[in-house]
Structures are given as structure tokens and as C-alpha cells.
Design a protein around this motif. Sequence first.
Motif, PDB file in Angstrom:
ATOM      1  N   PRO A 107      -5.679  -3.013  14.851  1.00 54.57           N
ATOM      2  CA  PRO A 107      -4.258  -3.269  14.576  1.00 54.57           C
ATOM      3  C   PRO A 107      -4.002  -3.474  13.080  1.00 54.57           C
ATOM      4  O   PRO A 107      -4.852  -4.004  12.358  1.00 54.57           O
ATOM      5  CB  PRO A 107      -3.963  -4.547  15.362  1.00 54.57           C
ATOM      6  CG  PRO A 107      -4.996  -4.565  16.449  1.00 54.57           C
ATOM      7  CD  PRO A 107      -6.221  -3.953  15.830  1.00 54.57           C
ATOM      8  N   THR A 108      -2.839  -3.068  12.626  1.00 52.66           N
ATOM      9  CA  THR A 108      -2.508  -3.080  11.203  1.00 52.66           C
ATOM     10  C   THR A 108      -2.640  -4.466  10.588  1.00 52.66           C
ATOM     11  O   THR A 108      -3.192  -4.603   9.492  1.00 52.66           O
ATOM     12  CB  THR A 108      -1.092  -2.514  10.979  1.00 52.66           C
ATOM     13  OG1 THR A 108      -1.018  -1.218  11.572  1.00 52.66           O
ATOM     14  CG2 THR A 108      -0.762  -2.417   9.504  1.00 52.66           C
ATOM     15  N   ASP A 109      -2.183  -5.509  11.271  1.00 53.38           N
ATOM     16  CA  ASP A 109      -2.276  -6.854  10.692  1.00 53.38           C
ATOM     17  C   ASP A 109      -3.733  -7.263  10.492  1.00 53.38           C
ATOM     18  O   ASP A 109      -4.084  -7.863   9.472  1.00 53.38           O
ATOM     19  CB  ASP A 109      -1.510  -7.878  11.528  1.00 53.38           C
ATOM     20  CG  ASP A 109      -2.030  -8.006  12.957  1.00 53.38           C
ATOM     21  OD1 ASP A 109      -2.543  -7.017  13.520  1.00 53.38           O
ATOM     22  OD2 ASP A 109      -1.900  -9.111  13.529  1.00 53.38           O
ATOM     23  N   ARG A 110      -4.601  -6.920  11.429  1.00 51.69           N
ATOM     24  CA  ARG A 110      -6.024  -7.240  11.292  1.00 51.69           C
ATOM     25  C   ARG A 110      -6.650  -6.436  10.159  1.00 51.69           C
ATOM     26  O   ARG A 110      -7.470  -6.939   9.391  1.00 51.69           O
ATOM     27  CB  ARG A 110      -6.755  -6.920  12.607  1.00 51.69           C
ATOM     28  CG  ARG A 110      -7.478  -8.123  13.136  1.00 51.69           C
ATOM     29  CD  ARG A 110      -8.322  -7.797  14.310  1.00 51.69           C
ATOM     30  NE  ARG A 110      -7.497  -7.695  15.500  1.00 51.69           N
ATOM     31  CZ  ARG A 110      -7.921  -7.220  16.650  1.00 51.69           C
ATOM     32  NH1 ARG A 110      -9.141  -6.793  16.785  1.00 51.69           N
ATOM     33  NH2 ARG A 110      -7.129  -7.168  17.685  1.00 51.69           N
ATOM     34  N   LEU A 111      -6.261  -5.172  10.058  1.00 53.41           N
ATOM     35  CA  LEU A 111      -6.751  -4.297   8.991  1.00 53.41           C
ATOM     36  C   LEU A 111      -6.380  -4.868   7.622  1.00 53.41           C
ATOM     37  O   LEU A 111      -7.221  -4.942   6.728  1.00 53.41           O
ATOM     38  CB  LEU A 111      -6.145  -2.909   9.194  1.00 53.41           C
ATOM     39  CG  LEU A 111      -6.505  -1.813   8.238  1.00 53.41           C
ATOM     40  CD1 LEU A 111      -6.527  -0.480   8.981  1.00 53.41           C
ATOM     41  CD2 LEU A 111      -5.539  -1.737   7.093  1.00 53.41           C
ATOM     42  N   LEU A 112      -5.142  -5.296   7.475  1.00 51.96           N
ATOM     43  CA  LEU A 112      -4.689  -5.855   6.198  1.00 51.96           C
ATOM     44  C   LEU A 112      -5.436  -7.135   5.850  1.00 51.96           C
ATOM     45  O   LEU A 112      -5.824  -7.342   4.697  1.00 51.96           O
ATOM     46  CB  LEU A 112      -3.176  -6.100   6.234  1.00 51.96           C
ATOM     47  CG  LEU A 112      -2.310  -4.840   6.358  1.00 51.96           C
ATOM     48  CD1 LEU A 112      -0.849  -5.219   6.567  1.00 51.96           C
ATOM     49  CD2 LEU A 112      -2.495  -3.913   5.176  1.00 51.96           C
ATOM     50  N   ARG A 113      -5.656  -8.008   6.846  1.00 59.07           N
ATOM     51  CA  ARG A 113      -6.413  -9.245   6.604  1.00 59.07           C
ATOM     52  C   ARG A 113      -7.860  -8.928   6.218  1.00 59.07           C
ATOM     53  O   ARG A 113      -8.431  -9.603   5.347  1.00 59.07           O
ATOM     54  CB  ARG A 113      -6.384 -10.146   7.836  1.00 59.07           C
ATOM     55  CG  ARG A 113      -5.067 -10.906   7.997  1.00 59.07           C
ATOM     56  CD  ARG A 113      -5.153 -12.053   8.982  1.00 59.07           C
ATOM     57  NE  ARG A 113      -5.709 -11.701  10.281  1.00 59.07           N
ATOM     58  CZ  ARG A 113      -5.015 -11.258  11.330  1.00 59.07           C
ATOM     59  NH1 ARG A 113      -3.702 -11.108  11.223  1.00 59.07           N
ATOM     60  NH2 ARG A 113      -5.600 -10.987  12.468  1.00 59.07           N
ATOM     61  N   LEU A 114      -8.445  -7.926   6.845  1.00 55.69           N
ATOM     62  CA  LEU A 114      -9.819  -7.555   6.515  1.00 55.69           C
ATOM     63  C   LEU A 114      -9.912  -7.009   5.097  1.00 55.69           C
ATOM     64  O   LEU A 114     -10.834  -7.361   4.350  1.00 55.69           O
ATOM     65  CB  LEU A 114     -10.363  -6.533   7.519  1.00 55.69           C
ATOM     66  CG  LEU A 114     -11.804  -6.098   7.318  1.00 55.69           C
ATOM     67  CD1 LEU A 114     -12.761  -7.281   7.257  1.00 55.69           C
ATOM     68  CD2 LEU A 114     -12.216  -5.136   8.422  1.00 55.69           C
ATOM     69  N   LEU A 115      -8.975  -6.181   4.681  1.00 56.33           N
ATOM     70  CA  LEU A 115      -8.967  -5.696   3.297  1.00 56.33           C
ATOM     71  C   LEU A 115      -8.831  -6.861   2.317  1.00 56.33           C
ATOM     72  O   LEU A 115      -9.491  -6.874   1.280  1.00 56.33           O
ATOM     73  CB  LEU A 115      -7.846  -4.676   3.082  1.00 56.33           C
ATOM     74  CG  LEU A 115      -8.052  -3.310   3.724  1.00 56.33           C
ATOM     75  CD1 LEU A 115      -6.786  -2.460   3.581  1.00 56.33           C
ATOM     76  CD2 LEU A 115      -9.255  -2.588   3.138  1.00 56.33           C
ATOM     77  N   GLY A 131       1.530  -2.776  -3.479  1.00 55.10           N
ATOM     78  CA  GLY A 131       0.271  -3.495  -3.664  1.00 55.10           C
ATOM     79  C   GLY A 131      -0.022  -4.482  -2.549  1.00 55.10           C
ATOM     80  O   GLY A 131      -0.992  -5.238  -2.629  1.00 55.10           O
ATOM     81  N   ASP A 132       0.810  -4.500  -1.506  1.00 51.92           N
ATOM     82  CA  ASP A 132       0.571  -5.395  -0.371  1.00 51.92           C
ATOM     83  C   ASP A 132      -0.723  -5.047   0.363  1.00 51.92           C
ATOM     84  O   ASP A 132      -1.305  -5.900   1.023  1.00 51.92           O
ATOM     85  CB  ASP A 132       1.738  -5.341   0.630  1.00 51.92           C
ATOM     86  CG  ASP A 132       3.007  -5.967   0.090  1.00 51.92           C
ATOM     87  OD1 ASP A 132       2.921  -6.716  -0.910  1.00 51.92           O
ATOM     88  OD2 ASP A 132       4.078  -5.699   0.653  1.00 51.92           O
ATOM     89  N   VAL A 133      -1.151  -3.803   0.261  1.00 53.70           N
ATOM     90  CA  VAL A 133      -2.406  -3.351   0.870  1.00 53.70           C
ATOM     91  C   VAL A 133      -3.467  -3.439  -0.218  1.00 53.70           C
ATOM     92  O   VAL A 133      -3.338  -2.817  -1.268  1.00 53.70           O
ATOM     93  CB  VAL A 133      -2.270  -1.906   1.409  1.00 53.70           C
ATOM     94  CG1 VAL A 133      -3.561  -1.457   2.067  1.00 53.70           C
ATOM     95  CG2 VAL A 133      -1.101  -1.803   2.385  1.00 53.70           C
ATOM     96  N   LYS A 134      -4.499  -4.217   0.018  1.00 51.86           N
ATOM     97  CA  LYS A 134      -5.497  -4.525  -1.020  1.00 51.86           C
ATOM     98  C   LYS A 134      -6.492  -3.380  -1.217  1.00 51.86           C
ATOM     99  O   LYS A 134      -7.692  -3.518  -0.985  1.00 51.86           O
ATOM    100  CB  LYS A 134      -6.232  -5.831  -0.689  1.00 51.86           C
ATOM    101  CG  LYS A 134      -5.315  -7.021  -0.601  1.00 51.86           C
ATOM    102  CD  LYS A 134      -4.539  -7.230  -1.887  1.00 51.86           C
ATOM    103  CE  LYS A 134      -3.589  -8.407  -1.779  1.00 51.86           C
ATOM    104  NZ  LYS A 134      -2.561  -8.406  -2.761  1.00 51.86           N
TER     105      LYS A 134
END
Length: 172
Positions: free
Chosen positions: A102-110, A149-152
Amino acid sequence: KYIRSEESIYRELKNNYDLFGTTRYFMMCDTVNESMDKLRAMERAINRLDFPIEWVGYLRLELLHSHPEQISLLRDIGIKYAHFGIETLNYESAKAVGKGIPTDRLLRLLEKLKETWGHEVGLHSGFIVGLPHETPETLDHWCRMLMSGDVKLDSWIMKGLKIYKNTTEVAT
């Protein structure tokens, strides 16, 4: 599934260094982090060397999520740039192409990767425009996320989906 032995990896790295002074690599395996056995063999081979190596490779985010111990191990064995095939930040589109995180998990992992690796390891991904379930609105939303830049990620590339009628044609 074929996984090279520790000895085979060690001999190749050592030989390349002895003959050419090579210490930087692009690991051409499509998924360097597919198993802990593979990473441990790489770790043992690299630790036997009397010189450091640096490398770039393809990693799967969902495997880093499932096996967080890989994160420090990858840094310790010399990764300098991680390439991910995220493809889209629209979860419905991601599921349609077999990307189940899921996108939220992906963003937290990055974010976790960036916090852990800092500037030591660059993060890159490719994205595809035109996947199933994509709309102009969803595309606009995740493109704005990338641009803000919200996506690391340190870098990314975006390409349009191409489907060919004749399978002998090659995408360029």
C-alpha cells in the motif's frame, strides 16, 4: 533458483580487483535482496576482501518491509544507490501490476530508508504513466507528490506505458 556461492562471488570480486582495480559495481541481478541467503553469501564474500566495494542494484521494497534486517546489511556490504520499481503511487494501479505494498506503507518505508541510510545511499525509482486504474486525477496527485519531495527519492524517471501488437517490436 540459482544463487552464486560465497566462493564464486569472492573469487570474481578479488580477480576483478587484482586485474583491473575494480571496486565499483552495478549488480545486474533483477532483485539483489530476493533472499537473506543470497545477501549473507554476498556479505561473507565481501567481508573476506581486503578492500571495500561499492555497488548499485535493484531492490524490492516489499522485501525490505518484510525483512527489515536487510536494510543495515545492504549498507554494510556497500550499496550506494538503490533502484526500485515502484511504478505508481496509485495503490489500485500498483495492485493491478503485482505491486502489493500500500502507498502509505511504501512512503513510510522510503522515509525509514532515508533516515537509516542518509546520504550514504541514493534512492531511485521508475514510474509508468498509463497503468490500469490510472486516471488524470490520480496521475496528477502522485506526480505532485513526487515533484513536492513528499516521496523520499533522490531521483526518479517516468515513462508512458507502451503495449505493442507485434511482440517482435522492441520498446525504445
